[in-house]
Design an enzyme around this catalytic site. Structure first.
Site, PDB file in Angstrom:
ATOM      1  N   PRO A  84       0.807  -1.225   0.000  1.00 11.46           N
ATOM      2  CA  PRO A  84       0.000   0.000   0.000  1.00 11.46           C
ATOM      3  C   PRO A  84       0.840   1.276   0.000  1.00 11.46           C
ATOM      4  O   PRO A  84       0.369   2.333  -0.423  1.00 11.46           O
ATOM      5  CB  PRO A  84      -0.823  -0.108   1.288  1.00 11.46           C
ATOM      6  CG  PRO A  84      -0.880  -1.560   1.583  1.00 11.46           C
ATOM      7  CD  PRO A  84       0.438  -2.115   1.117  1.00 11.46           C
ATOM      8  N   GLU A 111       0.174  -7.892   8.605  1.00 16.40           N
ATOM      9  CA  GLU A 111       0.337  -6.451   8.817  1.00 16.40           C
ATOM     10  C   GLU A 111       1.444  -5.837   7.964  1.00 16.40           C
ATOM     11  O   GLU A 111       1.538  -4.630   7.845  1.00 16.40           O
ATOM     12  CB  GLU A 111       0.636  -6.174  10.295  1.00 16.40           C
ATOM     13  CG  GLU A 111      -0.570  -6.338  11.197  1.00 16.40           C
ATOM     14  CD  GLU A 111      -1.685  -5.363  10.863  1.00 16.40           C
ATOM     15  OE1 GLU A 111      -1.391  -4.171  10.661  1.00 16.40           O
ATOM     16  OE2 GLU A 111      -2.847  -5.795  10.794  1.00 16.40           O
ATOM     17  N   ARG A 148      -2.007  -7.806 -21.684  1.00 18.70           N
ATOM     18  CA  ARG A 148      -2.751  -7.399 -22.882  1.00 18.70           C
ATOM     19  C   ARG A 148      -1.949  -6.450 -23.770  1.00 18.70           C
ATOM     20  O   ARG A 148      -2.293  -6.245 -24.931  1.00 18.70           O
ATOM     21  CB  ARG A 148      -4.079  -6.762 -22.482  1.00 18.70           C
ATOM     22  CG  ARG A 148      -3.945  -5.466 -21.717  1.00 18.70           C
ATOM     23  CD  ARG A 148      -5.288  -4.996 -21.164  1.00 18.70           C
ATOM     24  NE  ARG A 148      -6.247  -4.739 -22.224  1.00 18.70           N
ATOM     25  CZ  ARG A 148      -6.320  -3.601 -22.899  1.00 18.70           C
ATOM     26  NH1 ARG A 148      -5.469  -2.617 -22.627  1.00 18.70           N
ATOM     27  NH2 ARG A 148      -7.216  -3.430 -23.844  1.00 18.70           N
ATOM     28  N   ASP A 163      -6.905   3.083 -25.839  1.00 18.33           N
ATOM     29  CA  ASP A 163      -7.481   2.914 -24.507  1.00 18.33           C
ATOM     30  C   ASP A 163      -7.367   4.190 -23.693  1.00 18.33           C
ATOM     31  O   ASP A 163      -6.441   4.980 -23.869  1.00 18.33           O
ATOM     32  CB  ASP A 163      -6.746   1.799 -23.733  1.00 18.33           C
ATOM     33  CG  ASP A 163      -7.057   0.427 -24.277  1.00 18.33           C
ATOM     34  OD1 ASP A 163      -8.055   0.290 -25.002  1.00 18.33           O
ATOM     35  OD2 ASP A 163      -6.304  -0.504 -23.959  1.00 18.33           O
TER      36      ASP A 163
END
Length: 243
Positions: A84, A111, A148, A163
């Protein structure tokens, strides 16, 4: 491309056997191997332990991760830690990864990590400003977005060049049959067959959509002279509409 994924839950990656990623594997353009690093834990298969100095939760131990990486024996891998606190994942980063021959993803749980694990890592990446139970869903998303973009995975290379985010802008609106549905019609310009008018319409609508939904993308966008003229027109129209 060869991808290795370190995870405690290999069964979670079943979606990567289908759709575009699955077809890339069938074509021989991609191999993916999953490594349950619990199998390499020396301490009664324990992969986590309490943090030195005290604190909440458990940390992933360094030994199982190191030994799993040693077992893979990759030559020049890009080793990605799902964290994160990492750099946000973007389309441009996916394009960068698509040029690599070997990728290794480390999916964490609990954690956090023993900090020494990060000495193995080339990239610390986050899917966004939120916390998942583990790194598996983030890894699947990154693998899908990257694979992709590998040449020949998608039939027409131009199909992903337009895109959203590939150009730095959101993609223009698109339509297909029927021409009219419940009173909603396809814009006439798309029925005109006039390629230059269609190109300009798409450019204008892409700029409009980006300005209305993701204006932050325009802060550092390098406008062409043509785009700048259209963008100024859009802002003027929207400003007049507010008065």
């Amino acid at each position: 491309m060869k991808i290795d994924i370190l995870t405690l839950f290999p069964e979670m990656f079943a979606p990567l056997e289908h759709s575009i990623v699955g077809k890339a594997k069938e074509k021989g353009l991609l191999t993916i191997q999953y490594h349950n690093f619990r199998d390499y834990a020396e301490k009664a298969r324990h992969v986590d332990d309490e943090p030195y100095g005290g604190g909440q939760g458990m940390l992933l131990r360094v030994q199982p991760i190191f030994d799993t990486i040693d077992h893979i024996q990759a030559k020049h891998p890009r080793i990605i830690l799902l964290d994160p606190a990492g750099k946000p994942f973007t389309q441009s980063y996916a394009e960068e990864l698509a040029l690599e021959e070997e990728l290794i993803f480390i999916c964490g749980h609990y954690e956090g990590y023993d900090e020494r694990i990060k000495t193995l890592v080339t990239d610390e990446i986050s899917l966004g400003d939120f916390v998942l139970t583990g790194g598996e869903l983030a890894a699947m998303t990154m693998v899908d977005a990257t694979v992709r973009l590998i040449p020949n995975v998608i039939g027409k290379e131009s199909s992903h060049q337009d895109d959203s985010f590939s150009s730095g802008l959101l993609e223009y609106p698109q339509y297909t049959r029927p021409y009219e549905y419940r009173g909603m019609k396809v814009p006439d310009v798309l029925m005109s067959g006039h390629h230059e008018r269609i190109r300009l319409w798409r450019m204008e609508e892409s700029l409009r959509k980006t300005y209305l939904r993701r204006p932050d993308l325009l802060e550092h966008y390098d406008f062409s002279d043509e785009e700048r003229k259209l963008f100024d027109k859009i802002r003027e129209e929207l400003t007049q509409g507010e008065t």
